[in-house]
Design a protein around this motif. Structure first.
Motif, PDB file in Angstrom:
ATOM      1  N   ILE A 280     -18.538  -0.207   8.906  1.00 13.46           N
ATOM      2  CA  ILE A 280     -18.009  -0.656   7.626  1.00 13.46           C
ATOM      3  C   ILE A 280     -16.505  -0.416   7.685  1.00 13.46           C
ATOM      4  CG2 ILE A 280     -17.870  -0.100   5.151  1.00 13.46           C
ATOM      5  CD1 ILE A 280     -20.833   0.730   5.306  1.00 13.46           C
ATOM      6  N   GLU A 281     -15.716  -1.357   7.181  1.00 11.91           N
ATOM      7  CA  GLU A 281     -14.262  -1.180   7.216  1.00 11.91           C
ATOM      8  C   GLU A 281     -13.699  -1.123   5.802  1.00 11.91           C
ATOM      9  OE1 GLU A 281     -11.973  -2.898  10.345  1.00 11.91           O
ATOM     10  OE2 GLU A 281     -10.506  -3.745   8.937  1.00 11.91           O
ATOM     11  N   ILE A 282     -12.838  -0.120   5.570  1.00  6.15           N
ATOM     12  CA  ILE A 282     -12.159   0.064   4.293  1.00  6.15           C
ATOM     13  C   ILE A 282     -10.675  -0.181   4.503  1.00  6.15           C
ATOM     14  CG2 ILE A 282     -11.560   1.740   2.495  1.00  6.15           C
ATOM     15  CD1 ILE A 282     -14.199   3.162   3.100  1.00  6.15           C
ATOM     16  N   SER A 283     -10.051  -0.913   3.589  1.00  5.51           N
ATOM     17  CA  SER A 283      -8.615  -1.137   3.723  1.00  5.51           C
ATOM     18  C   SER A 283      -7.979  -1.297   2.349  1.00  5.51           C
ATOM     19  CB  SER A 283      -8.329  -2.357   4.610  1.00  5.51           C
ATOM     20  OG  SER A 283      -7.015  -2.300   5.111  1.00  5.51           O
ATOM     21  N   SER A 284      -6.662  -1.573   2.334  1.00  3.09           N
ATOM     22  CA  SER A 284      -5.921  -1.463   1.086  1.00  3.09           C
ATOM     23  C   SER A 284      -4.637  -2.283   1.102  1.00  3.09           C
ATOM     24  CB  SER A 284      -5.585   0.015   0.848  1.00  3.09           C
ATOM     25  OG  SER A 284      -4.702   0.183  -0.227  1.00  3.09           O
ATOM     26  N   PHE A 285      -4.209  -2.713  -0.077  1.00  4.76           N
ATOM     27  CA  PHE A 285      -2.902  -3.328  -0.266  1.00  4.76           C
ATOM     28  C   PHE A 285      -1.820  -2.281  -0.545  1.00  4.76           C
ATOM     29  CE2 PHE A 285      -5.735  -6.864  -1.132  1.00  4.76           C
ATOM     30  CZ  PHE A 285      -5.044  -7.990  -0.705  1.00  4.76           C
ATOM     31  N   SER A 286      -2.206  -1.026  -0.686  1.00  8.55           N
ATOM     32  CA  SER A 286      -1.280  -0.004  -1.169  1.00  8.55           C
ATOM     33  C   SER A 286      -0.021   0.117  -0.333  1.00  8.55           C
ATOM     34  CB  SER A 286      -1.978   1.360  -1.237  1.00  8.55           C
ATOM     35  OG  SER A 286      -2.881   1.403  -2.314  1.00  8.55           O
ATOM     36  N   LYS A 287      -0.166   0.300   0.979  1.00 10.45           N
ATOM     37  CA  LYS A 287       0.977   0.654   1.792  1.00 10.45           C
ATOM     38  C   LYS A 287       1.748  -0.562   2.309  1.00 10.45           C
ATOM     39  CE  LYS A 287      -0.101   4.721   0.827  1.00 10.45           C
ATOM     40  NZ  LYS A 287      -0.577   5.795   1.637  1.00 10.45           N
ATOM     41  N   LEU A 348       6.355  -9.484   2.961  1.00 10.64           N
ATOM     42  CA  LEU A 348       5.808  -8.144   3.196  1.00 10.64           C
ATOM     43  C   LEU A 348       6.106  -7.642   4.600  1.00 10.64           C
ATOM     44  CD1 LEU A 348       2.401  -8.381   1.304  1.00 10.64           C
ATOM     45  CD2 LEU A 348       4.498  -7.214   0.590  1.00 10.64           C
ATOM     46  N   ARG A 349       6.222  -8.562   5.559  1.00  9.96           N
ATOM     47  CA  ARG A 349       6.585  -8.144   6.916  1.00  9.96           C
ATOM     48  C   ARG A 349       7.974  -7.495   6.928  1.00  9.96           C
ATOM     49  NH1 ARG A 349       3.299 -12.506   8.789  1.00  9.96           N
ATOM     50  NH2 ARG A 349       4.948 -14.051   8.430  1.00  9.96           N
ATOM     51  N   LYS A 350       8.867  -7.993   6.090  1.00 10.53           N
ATOM     52  CA  LYS A 350      10.195  -7.400   5.983  1.00 10.53           C
ATOM     53  C   LYS A 350      10.108  -5.972   5.438  1.00 10.53           C
ATOM     54  CE  LYS A 350      12.724 -11.742   5.269  1.00 10.53           C
ATOM     55  NZ  LYS A 350      13.591 -12.511   4.320  1.00 10.53           N
ATOM     56  N   THR A 351       9.242  -5.775   4.461  1.00  5.67           N
ATOM     57  CA  THR A 351       9.078  -4.442   3.888  1.00  5.67           C
ATOM     58  C   THR A 351       8.486  -3.478   4.907  1.00  5.67           C
ATOM     59  OG1 THR A 351       8.721  -5.436   1.702  1.00  5.67           O
ATOM     60  CG2 THR A 351       8.063  -3.135   1.982  1.00  5.67           C
ATOM     61  N   VAL A 352       7.462  -3.927   5.623  1.00  5.49           N
ATOM     62  CA  VAL A 352       6.850  -3.082   6.646  1.00  5.49           C
ATOM     63  C   VAL A 352       7.880  -2.722   7.714  1.00  5.49           C
ATOM     64  CG1 VAL A 352       5.160  -3.070   8.530  1.00  5.49           C
ATOM     65  CG2 VAL A 352       4.484  -3.873   6.256  1.00  5.49           C
ATOM     66  N   ASN A 353       8.675  -3.683   8.146  1.00  7.01           N
ATOM     67  CA  ASN A 353       9.701  -3.413   9.160  1.00  7.01           C
ATOM     68  C   ASN A 353      10.747  -2.421   8.656  1.00  7.01           C
ATOM     69  OD1 ASN A 353       8.541  -5.070  11.096  1.00  7.01           O
ATOM     70  ND2 ASN A 353       9.712  -6.874  10.461  1.00  7.01           N
ATOM     71  N   TYR A 354      11.038  -2.476   7.386  1.00 12.52           N
ATOM     72  CA  TYR A 354      11.978  -1.528   6.781  1.00 12.52           C
ATOM     73  C   TYR A 354      11.465  -0.096   6.953  1.00 12.52           C
ATOM     74  CZ  TYR A 354      14.830   0.598   3.020  1.00 12.52           C
ATOM     75  OH  TYR A 354      15.681   1.383   2.288  1.00 12.52           O
TER      76      TYR A 354
END
Length: 442
Positions: A280-287, A348-354
């Motif tokens: 079972i996989e759990i994931s999130s939009f949080s981070k 969102l890729r820009k935010t993650v890269n930040y």
């Protein structure tokens, strides 16, 4: 007579018959007769087994005490993994539009499906599991990964055994304790008696030696890992899936930080052949989307995953969700859909890269001090080794000397002793200031 539905859809209430007057003693008079009386409901023995406070409130308490003693200190918080960058406008605009629509006759919606908006479930399956064979009906939208970690414990038999990585995110252990699966805490080992701790340290590349790992019914596994920042390789996850098949175990796979992966490490357990039969996989939009305060996540329960009697786990999970959850906010789910649009993912890729650039600054800082550093590449956490040191002492020293909040490794289990976790979530100016302070005072 029971209520009868009339043609005009008016429900006629049942008649209420007169009852003889009954006088009950007041609670006040009852207490006056028993001045030594305590509430009659005993505390759960499982709650009594929890050790101290949950890790992050304990950190907050120490941070607050430091601020009280040092009122002019400019504290930099690199402890709790809370995001700091604004949510991209393409996403907030979608939520605003949905919220405004609720004020119109045509746009108003009430209860949604407990399992989540069908369009969002489809988008998650197609955009995030495109090559993994996950179907939209296997996706259950929720109010966040941590909530699902606890909900999923309700799915398991009361005598199920549990294995966790060591070190590990505290919620896996604490929810197991609350459900009565952990047994007594053993002070000499800093472990719960009935939990299998799978040692994940630099010496074994942060992956457990499965050849010597006892069988457990449920295996909690997080990759990229919180707190170590390590992402399991494809070969390692194949070993884990094979191990689960051989032992009849279920893997609860936490992929909340998958968006931070920079190399060829799998972003989902379902990239591994056969995983849908055991995971079972759990994931999130949080981070990755900055939804820590907005709250939106999901859990994937494959149709192929069966109990020992052949009954599909997905049917029980669906029943559990319908019983314990009324569905994620319609407004927030509109934001989730915008996250998964082409424009949303690009922003969102820009935010993650930040955040990943922040992590590199922190890694370079600690390495310049001669310390061994792990993580920071595939995850927003930096795992710093202080050999032979008490991690709470290191936490206190850093806080006192630099006014920087970190997380002591022991808070993630005995395998975390001698380490601290440093979060890369933060404004760039704060990260740079933290780097300067650390270089000057440690």
């Amino acid at each position: 007579m029971p209520c009868q539905m009339m043609a005009a859809s008016i429900c006629i209430p049942r008649a209420v018959s007169a009852q003889p007057a009954t006088t009950f003693p007041s609670w006040k008079s009852f207490r006056e007769r028993r001045t030594d009386l305590q509430p009659g409901i005993p505390r759960s023995v499982h709650m009594e087994n929890l050790q101290n406070e949950y890790l992050f409130p304990e950190i907050f308490m120490r941070e607050s005490e430091h601020a009280r003693k040092n009122p002019h200190a400019k504290v930099i918080k690199l402890g709790i993994g809370d995001t700091t960058e604004p949510i991209p406008n393409i996403i907030t605009s979608a939520m605003v539009e949905k919220a405004h629509a609720l004020s119109t006759v045509d746009g108003y919606t009430g209860y949604g499906l407990e399992q989540g908006n069908w369009e969002l479930r489809k988008a998650i399956a197609e955009r995030l599991y495109r090559n993994s064979g996950v179907k939209e009906n296997e996706v259950f939208v929720s109010d966040g990964a941590q909530c699902d970690i606890s909900r999923i414990q309700m799915l398991l038999a009361s005598n199920s055994t549990v294995a966790v990585q060591d070190p590990t995110f505290p919620a896996y252990v604490d929810s197991s304790v609350i459900m009565g699966r952990a047994g007594r805490f053993q002070a000499e080992t800093q472990k719960y008696r009935n939990i299998v701790y799978m040692k994940c340290v630099p010496e074994n590349n942060f992956f457990p030696d499965l050849s010597s790992t006892p069988r457990a019914d449920v295996i909690f596994f997080c990759s990229p890992n919180n707190p170590t920042g390590n992402a399991a390789t494809r070969q390692q996850l194949k070993q884990l899936v094979d191990f689960a098949k051989e032992n009849g175990s279920i893997i609860i796979y936490d992929s909340a930080y998958a968006a931070f992966i920079s190399d060829e490490s799998p972003r989902s357990i379902f990239e591994i052949p056969g995983a849908k039969e055991v995971a079972i996989e759990i994931s999130s939009f949080s981070k990755f989307a900055g939804f820590t305060g907005v709250r939106l996540g999901w859990t994937v329960v494959p149709e192929q995953l069966l109990y020992s009697n052949g009954y599909p786990v997905i049917k029980d999970y669906n029943r559990l969700v319908c019983t314990s959850f009324n569905g994620a906010s319609n407004i927030v789910q509109a934001g989730g859909l915008a996250c998964l649009s082409d424009e949303g993912l690009k922003a969102l890729r820009k935010t993650v890269n930040y955040y990943k650039e922040n992590a590199k600054i922190l890694v370079d800082t600690f390495e310049s001090l001669g310390l061994k550093v792990y993580g920071g590449k595939n995850a927003p956490y930096v795992w710093v080794h202080f050999p032979g040191r008490d991690s709470w002492d290191v936490f206190n020293k850093i806080l006192q000397r630099t006014d920087i909040v970190t997380v002591p490794g022991i808070g993630f289990g005995p395998g975390g002793e001698g380490f601290i976790r440093v979060s890369a979530f933060g404004r760039r100016d704060k990260i740079l200031e933290a780097s300067t302070r650390l270089r000057n005072f440690l």
